[in-house]
Design an enzyme around this catalytic site. Structure first.
Site, mmCIF file in Angstrom:
data_model
loop_
_atom_site.group_PDB
_atom_site.id
_atom_site.type_symbol
_atom_site.label_atom_id
_atom_site.label_comp_id
_atom_site.label_asym_id
_atom_site.label_seq_id
_atom_site.Cartn_x
_atom_site.Cartn_y
_atom_site.Cartn_z
ATOM 1 N N SER A 45 0.906 -1.089 0.067
ATOM 2 C CA SER A 45 0.009 0.082 0.103
ATOM 3 C C SER A 45 0.949 1.315 -0.008
ATOM 4 C CB SER A 45 -0.858 -0.037 1.459
ATOM 5 O OG SER A 45 -1.464 0.927 1.604
ATOM 6 N N TYR A 47 -2.952 -1.006 10.197
ATOM 7 C CA TYR A 47 -2.933 -1.192 8.648
ATOM 8 C C TYR A 47 -1.432 -0.725 8.278
ATOM 9 C CZ TYR A 47 -4.521 -0.994 3.674
ATOM 10 O OH TYR A 47 -4.411 -1.159 2.292
#
Length: 257
Positions: free
Chosen positions: A148, A161
């Protein structure tokens, strides 16, 4: 080797975790279009069956393997079943992931662990089982982990995350360090802001939507299909000397201040 054969996945089998929809399904579709047989994974057998039918109706080779990537015993059982059925996983895409947004001062350790288990530990466990077989076959293989923008930078309220995706970057490098000698290439894709179901709360927020569009040089949200070319490249012979890298597919967001 011709230019077209560099990206030909005919005769290869790819397992894509978390692929009953969203980015995982888009990646599975791209690999199937390049000739791979794809195995979709998720926990919802009905949703998986629908996605498999959508692919096979187009003439692609697709099947499903329903298991929870956070259940180590279930992962091992799934790979044992592949072995029993003569299924050789040449390409693994560790895509399964969840998001959980809460300020760290309000975050409990159970939610922290849940995100880390799903987004990072599962990539290690599934990757280990796939690599064990790739090593024993002595024919190499491809592992693609999904990172990401948060593999590089942080935002408020996404600490678990961000920690997991940062871990994905260095897990990928660790895989390359240990397994490259066996002909395995382990790389990662770092998506930017992609218009998926998981991001629905963000895409429907006018203020955040405007921020993404203004902050991204390409001026738009990414689409799941924007990852297709990178996934095919990393799964194919074209990337045989690429290892331990993370390629950001973010419309240029990380390139600018």
């Amino acid at each position: 080797m011709t230019a077209s054969s560099l990206f030909d996945l005919s005769g290869r089998t790819a397992l894509i975790t978390g692929s009953s929809g969203g980015l995982g399904l888009a990646i599975a579709e791209a690999l199937a279009e390049s000739g791979a047989s794809v195995i979709l994974n998720g926990r919802d057998e009905s949703k998986l069956a629908t996605s498999v039918r959508a692919l096979t109706s187009r003439g692609f080779s697709a099947s499903a393997s329903a298991f929870d990537v956070c259940d180590e015993a279930a992962v091992q059982a799934a790979f044992a079943a592949f072995d029993t059925n003569g299924i050789v996983v040449d390409i693994l895409v560790n895509n399964a992931g969840i998001q959980f947004r809460k300020p760290m001062l309000e975050l409990n350790s159970a939610d922290w662990r849940r995100v880390l288990e799903t987004n990072l530990t599962s990539a290690f466990v599934v990757g280990r089982e796939a690599a064990r077989r790739m090593v024993s076959r002595s024919k190499g293989g491809k592992i693609i982990n999904i990172g990401s923008l948060n593999s590089e930078v942080a935002r408020t309220t996404t600490a678990p995350y961000t920690a997991a995706k940062g871990g994905i970057k260095l897990l990928t490098r660790s895989m390359a360090a240990e397994w490259a000698v066996h002909g395995i290439q382990a790389n990662a894709i770092g998506p930017g802001y992609i218009d998926t179901e998981m991001n629905k709360a963000l895409t429907s927020d006018p203020k955040f939507d405007a921020w993404v569009r203004s902050r991204t040089p390409s001026g738009r949200w990414g689409l799941p299909r924007d990852l297709a070319g990178t996934a095919i490249f990393l799964a194919s012979p074209a990337s045989d000397y690429v290892n331990g890298q993370i390629i950001y597919v973010d419309g240029g967001m990380l390139a600018v201040l």
